[in-house]
Design a protein around this motif. Structure first.
Motif: not given
Length: 449
Positions: A138-150
């Motif tokens: 879940f932590t990796s997914w949350a970080l992926f979201i932040a990076l991906w939208v950016t």
């Protein structure tokens, strides 16, 4: 979706209370689509992954909301920089925007446009999560979201809808997100699953949906919210284009349900509820880019084509061996590609714009533009998303351990379970009180909690 920048020109249109209220309602409907997606995906996974699937959508509501306010709106809809990105310091933190300042050329405040677009940005990474069910930290997914939208969503949104964005300036038609939302998310899903690999037991163990009623509820709420997603993307309804989009949304979705079910009956011998729900989503995806450019008859054709071809596409994962858990690639990527390309065939030239498709005397020009938009977004999102997943996997790790995946990701990542079966079989709690060391006598007496 009409792009623009803020203006304080003396001849700017006056604020419309009707359009402003309409767009606020549409924004709320699009927000509803993210928890609706959570229910849709949550019912499709096994019991042990239900809460994790819900949370993978819900966390986007928190992360993307904050990033959108801090810099996302500026990157997507700020002043154009090189036709690939936007930037306006007034949009950073939404701090330099007047309360009554209107979005350029329209009768709604900038704040309303910003919050409407925020809901699109929230939904898009949540769509990706369905391909990654059962196996991502879940932590990796949350970080992926932040990076991906950016690095993916915000730039692509500018390409497609931002004033000066290169795909917009080329004349690519994407009314409400066939490229920026669905192809973008579907290509990203494919890129990530190629990096992180298959679930334990893929193609060996049964991985059937644990709650088809939950799937149907989620699909129905998505269908409902999609009217705001699509009709609201004209940013008002003064000229009737939004009304056409509303009608085409319903028509294409109904046709896609029929197309999917017909294929399913012929191919597998049954009409399934999962097929009906998936067909509805496929139709919604396909009409999203096209609905403002086609007639209702064109919408029927698009819906049927999407229903049949997306139903065929979901089986490709077994043939090619990529584990797209909940058919994000088969529905959103394929549906987005179909809807975007079919504009080049069915555009009438009499609704959203004067661009005509091949079947209406427009030749191949618009189809060529649509193809450029489709494959540019697909390639960019696929490559960059895979690269992000690769970096995260090699640093903090993207996947839970095999033991944790088998035992259940809900307990491991969230210390909870979706369903408590400890009291199964009784309608009321039954309690007994005994002295230490004594044996309780059987009792059926009900005791209030």
């Amino acid at each position: 979706m009409p792009p623009g920048i803020t203006t304080l020109a003396a001849d700017a249109p006056e604020l419309s209370a009707a359009n402003t209220g309409f767009m606020l309602i549409c924004s709320a409907l699009v927000m509803l689509m993210t928890p609706a997606l959570a229910f849709f995906y949550g019912g499709m996974v096994r019991v042990k992954s239900t809460l994790n699937m819900l949370m993978m959508s819900f966390i986007s509501l928190g992360i993307v909301t904050v990033l959108w306010v801090l810099y996302g709106f500026s990157l997507a809809f700020g002043t154009d920089v090189g036709s690939v990105i936007g930037w306006s310091s007034d949009f950073v933190g939404l701090s330099g925007i007047g309360v009554t300042e209107l979005w350029d050329g329209y009768t709604i405040p900038v704040y309303v446009f910003a919050v409407f677009q925020m809901m699109f940005a929230i939904l898009t990474p949540a769509l990706i999560s369905g391909a990654l069910a059962d196996r991502v930290k879940f932590t990796s997914w949350a970080l992926f979201i932040a990076l991906w939208v950016t690095v993916v969503y915000f730039p692509v949104a500018h390409w497609v809808w931002g004033a000066g964005g290169w795909l917009f300036e080329m004349g690519v038609i994407d009314f409400a997100g066939g490229t920026a939302v669905h192809i973008n998310a579907g290509a990203a899903a494919l890129g990530v699953i190629l990096v992180i690999g298959k679930r334990v037991g893929f193609k060996k163990d049964p991985m059937r949906p644990h709650s088809l009623p939950l799937v149907m509820l989620g699909a129905a709420l998505l269908w409902f919210g999609w009217f705001g997603f699509n009709a609201g993307s004209w940013l008002g309804n003064d000229d009737g284009v939004g009304a056409v989009m509303f009608v085409n949304t319903q028509v294409a979705t109904g046709a896609a349900v029929l197309g999917w079910l017909a294929y399913e009956k012929i191919r597998h011998g049954s009409f399934t509820t999962l097929g009906a729900a998936s067909g509805a989503v496929a139709g919604l995806v396909a009409i999203t880019p096209a609905g403002g450019a086609v007639s209702p008859l064109g919408a029927i054709a698009i819906g049927i084509i999407a229903g049949v071809l997306c139903a065929m596409a979901v089986g490709l994962k077994y043939r090619f061996g990529y584990d797209d858990s909940l058919d994000v690639v088969g529905v959103h990527l394929v549906g987005g590609v179909l809807g975007s390309l079919l504009v080049g065939f069915f555009a009438t030239g009499g609704v959203q714009s004067d661009a005509k498709g091949l079947f209406y005397g427009g030749g191949l020009e618009q189809l060529g533009k649509q193809a450029v938009g489709v494959f540019a977004v697909l390639a960019y999102s696929l490559v960059v998303s895979a690269a992000l997943a690769f970096v995260l996997d090699r640093t903090i790790g993207m996947r839970v351990s095999e033991d944790d995946e088998v035992s259940g990701i809900d307990q491991v990542e969230h210390a909870e379970t979706a369903y408590d079966f400890s009291g199964a079989g009784g309608g009321s709690a039954s309690r007994t009180t005994t002295a230490p060391g004594a044996t309780a006598a059987p009792t059926n007496k009900k005791v209030d909690a």
